[in-house]
Design an enzyme around this catalytic site. Sequence first.
Site, PDB file in Angstrom:
ATOM      1  N   HIS A  52       0.840  -1.191   0.000  1.00  0.00           N
ATOM      2  CA  HIS A  52       0.000   0.000   0.000  1.00  0.00           C
ATOM      3  C   HIS A  52       0.882   1.250   0.000  1.00  0.00           C
ATOM      4  O   HIS A  52       2.072   1.202   0.361  1.00  0.00           O
ATOM      5  CB  HIS A  52      -0.941  -0.024   1.198  1.00  0.00           C
ATOM      6  CG  HIS A  52      -2.092  -0.978   1.003  1.00  0.00           C
ATOM      7  ND1 HIS A  52      -3.152  -1.074   1.869  1.00  0.00           N
ATOM      8  CD2 HIS A  52      -2.329  -1.872   0.004  1.00  0.00           C
ATOM      9  CE1 HIS A  52      -4.002  -1.983   1.424  1.00  0.00           C
ATOM     10  NE2 HIS A  52      -3.527  -2.491   0.294  1.00  0.00           N
ATOM     11  N   GLU A  54       1.121   3.836   1.860  1.00  0.00           N
ATOM     12  CA  GLU A  54       1.731   4.242   3.135  1.00  0.00           C
ATOM     13  C   GLU A  54       2.996   3.423   3.403  1.00  0.00           C
ATOM     14  O   GLU A  54       3.992   3.940   3.922  1.00  0.00           O
ATOM     15  CB  GLU A  54       0.753   4.017   4.303  1.00  0.00           C
ATOM     16  CG  GLU A  54      -0.558   4.767   4.211  1.00  0.00           C
ATOM     17  CD  GLU A  54      -1.646   3.979   3.476  1.00  0.00           C
ATOM     18  OE1 GLU A  54      -1.363   3.387   2.412  1.00  0.00           O
ATOM     19  OE2 GLU A  54      -2.780   3.966   3.974  1.00  0.00           O
ATOM     20  N   ALA A 158     -17.129   8.779 -31.661  1.00  0.00           N
ATOM     21  CA  ALA A 158     -16.826   9.996 -32.416  1.00  0.00           C
ATOM     22  C   ALA A 158     -17.974  10.228 -33.387  1.00  0.00           C
ATOM     23  O   ALA A 158     -18.550   9.275 -33.919  1.00  0.00           O
ATOM     24  CB  ALA A 158     -15.514   9.820 -33.171  1.00  0.00           C
ATOM     25  N   ARG A 191      -8.010   5.374 -23.164  1.00  0.00           N
ATOM     26  CA  ARG A 191      -7.770   3.920 -23.163  1.00  0.00           C
ATOM     27  C   ARG A 191      -6.794   3.526 -22.066  1.00  0.00           C
ATOM     28  O   ARG A 191      -6.857   2.424 -21.530  1.00  0.00           O
ATOM     29  CB  ARG A 191      -7.218   3.480 -24.527  1.00  0.00           C
ATOM     30  CG  ARG A 191      -8.253   3.535 -25.617  1.00  0.00           C
ATOM     31  CD  ARG A 191      -7.605   3.197 -26.937  1.00  0.00           C
ATOM     32  NE  ARG A 191      -8.577   3.163 -28.021  1.00  0.00           N
ATOM     33  CZ  ARG A 191      -8.256   2.917 -29.278  1.00  0.00           C
ATOM     34  NH1 ARG A 191      -6.999   2.699 -29.610  1.00  0.00           N
ATOM     35  NH2 ARG A 191      -9.199   2.898 -30.207  1.00  0.00           N
ATOM     36  N   ASP A 207     -13.298  -2.718 -38.905  1.00  0.00           N
ATOM     37  CA  ASP A 207     -12.224  -1.735 -38.671  1.00  0.00           C
ATOM     38  C   ASP A 207     -10.876  -2.404 -38.398  1.00  0.00           C
ATOM     39  O   ASP A 207      -9.840  -1.769 -38.496  1.00  0.00           O
ATOM     40  CB  ASP A 207     -12.556  -0.845 -37.456  1.00  0.00           C
ATOM     41  CG  ASP A 207     -13.792   0.017 -37.687  1.00  0.00           C
ATOM     42  OD1 ASP A 207     -14.372  -0.088 -38.778  1.00  0.00           O
ATOM     43  OD2 ASP A 207     -14.157   0.778 -36.774  1.00  0.00           O
ATOM     44  N   GLU A 290     -16.294   1.320 -26.991  1.00  0.00           N
ATOM     45  CA  GLU A 290     -15.997   2.140 -28.172  1.00  0.00           C
ATOM     46  C   GLU A 290     -16.947   1.879 -29.337  1.00  0.00           C
ATOM     47  O   GLU A 290     -16.765   2.440 -30.407  1.00  0.00           O
ATOM     48  CB  GLU A 290     -14.533   1.932 -28.608  1.00  0.00           C
ATOM     49  CG  GLU A 290     -13.538   2.595 -27.687  1.00  0.00           C
ATOM     50  CD  GLU A 290     -12.322   3.181 -28.409  1.00  0.00           C
ATOM     51  OE1 GLU A 290     -12.322   3.292 -29.637  1.00  0.00           O
ATOM     52  OE2 GLU A 290     -11.355   3.510 -27.703  1.00  0.00           O
ATOM     53  N   GLY A 292     -19.741  -0.736 -31.815  1.00  0.00           N
ATOM     54  CA  GLY A 292     -20.474   0.255 -32.594  1.00  0.00           C
ATOM     55  C   GLY A 292     -21.768   0.737 -31.956  1.00  0.00           C
ATOM     56  O   GLY A 292     -22.054   0.499 -30.774  1.00  0.00           O
TER      57      GLY A 292
HETATM   58  C1  AOF Z   1      -4.553   1.887   1.914  1.00  0.00           C
HETATM   59  N1  AOF Z   1      -3.516   2.169   1.098  1.00  0.00           N
HETATM   60  O1  AOF Z   1      -2.472   2.043  -0.866  1.00  0.00           O
HETATM   61  C2  AOF Z   1      -4.556   1.001  -0.675  1.00  0.00           C
HETATM   62  C3  AOF Z   1      -5.672   0.734   0.175  1.00  0.00           C
HETATM   63  O2  AOF Z   1      -5.877  -6.665  -0.538  1.00  0.00           O
HETATM   64  P1  AOF Z   1      -5.157  -5.478  -0.008  1.00  0.00           P
HETATM   65  O3  AOF Z   1      -4.439  -5.753   1.281  1.00  0.00           O
HETATM   66  O4  AOF Z   1      -4.298  -4.779  -1.012  1.00  0.00           O
HETATM   67  O5  AOF Z   1      -6.321  -4.418   0.421  1.00  0.00           O
HETATM   68  C4  AOF Z   1      -7.134  -3.823  -0.537  1.00  0.00           C
HETATM   69  C5  AOF Z   1      -8.076  -2.848   0.114  1.00  0.00           C
HETATM   70  O6  AOF Z   1      -7.330  -1.893   0.879  1.00  0.00           O
HETATM   71  C6  AOF Z   1      -8.873  -2.035  -0.893  1.00  0.00           C
HETATM   72  O7  AOF Z   1     -10.118  -2.632  -1.166  1.00  0.00           O
HETATM   73  C7  AOF Z   1      -9.043  -0.704  -0.179  1.00  0.00           C
HETATM   74  O8  AOF Z   1     -10.094  -0.743   0.741  1.00  0.00           O
HETATM   75  C8  AOF Z   1      -7.731  -0.574   0.575  1.00  0.00           C
HETATM   76  N2  AOF Z   1      -6.724   0.029  -0.266  1.00  0.00           N
HETATM   77  N3  AOF Z   1      -5.636   1.219   1.434  1.00  0.00           N
HETATM   78  O9  AOF Z   1      -4.518   2.214   3.092  1.00  0.00           O
HETATM   79  C9  AOF Z   1      -3.464   1.768  -0.164  1.00  0.00           C
HETATM   80  N4  AOF Z   1      -4.523   0.527  -1.950  1.00  0.00           N
HETATM   81 ZN    ZN Z   2      -3.451  -0.105   3.602  1.00  0.00          ZN
END
Ligand code: AOF
Ligand code: ZN
Length: 350
Positions: A52, A54, A158, A191, A207, A290, A292
């Site tokens: 995460h 943090e 478009a 995209r 296309d 996108e 048709g």
């Molecule tokens: C945070 N910091 O950078 C993110 C969070 O499966 P895990 O452990 O990665 O947890 C996913 C869940 O954690 C996600 O559904 C969301 O609630 C939270 N994401 N939280 O503190 C982060 N990516």
């Molecule tokens: Zn977290």
Amino acid sequence: MNSPDPRFLFRCLQLAQLGGTKVCPNPKVGSVIVHQGRIIGEGFHPYSGGPHAEVVAVEAVKDKSLLTQSTIYVSLEPCNHFGKTPPCVDLILKHKIPRVVVGCLDPNPKVAGKGIERLRSGGVEVILAENPIPFQELNEVFFLNQQKKRPFIVLKWAETADRFTASRKEEMSFPIKITSRPANEFVHQLRARYQSIMVGCNTAAIDNPSLNTRLFWGDNPIRIVMDQSGKLDQNLNIFSDGGKSMILSVESVSNVNSNVRYFNPGEWIDWEKILKKLYGEYNICSILIEGGVNLHQQFLAQGLFDKIIILRSPDYIGKGLKAPDLPELPFTIQSLGRDWVLEWGANSFS
Ligand code: AOF
Ligand code: ZN
């Protein structure tokens, strides 16, 4: 404490964007650690299952003893649960970081306010950003996924000034170019912003699109292509260019190559059910549709869309396939080169 510094909150937003669509089904999150007005560590959530934001920010701090006098800024409420990774709240408490500034609350019911509650009961000062909207908009996809348990749907096409969207087969044997270079680059940017891109069978066959991000920096989306009877020519780019494709078909054509996966949606074609399945079983969190026109009309008729983006050229062609009927909704309009971008649903959090 003094009120949170908007520059650090903005930096969290910038960092979070770097996760792109690799974070799906997780949110994009950025974090900055500030000591006496200076950033001493920063990071973002790089991909689902990865650390995460943090954790990355704390790891980036060289002198960990400074953490006890620092403020950690995070674009999303720190988590308080064991998912694929341990709770960020524990990390903050362990390092005795005394202040946390949070962009917005996490809509995941496993977290939703509980992260903040636990930090406060652990003696940490928690400050919420005055305006959560930019942080919610950053994660428009994640918020929608949590709420509706289906992918975020963007309808994009478009059209000419007289609202034609393509040539008819009998009139021309090749796709007409409607918009010019800046608008085309904008489409590639879109995209990269969404995890997958969907087209109907005729669009794929006529296309022969690549549906990638070659005009913009960012990951290629997964191509989702309708091919009810499994008849599409396997020399088409979507099968042969090495990118990932998912084919919606009642037929299972075996072993095209390892990048192509067949998915039988069962009932042909109940979009509500299919979308839930794509999200629940295949982690498809967002789809840029996108075309048709037929595919767009199906989603419009069922009210299954979260955003509509139209690239409109100033040219009149007077013939061709009519663009989908527009719902009576308020659109924003901006110029882009010689074209216009009409967008509905851009400000769903305000
Ligand atoms: C945070 N910091 O950078 C993110 C969070 O499966 P895990 O452990 O990665 O947890 C996913 C869940 O954690 C996600 O559904 C969301 O609630 C939270 N994401 N939280 O503190 C982060 N990516
Ligand atoms: Zn977290």
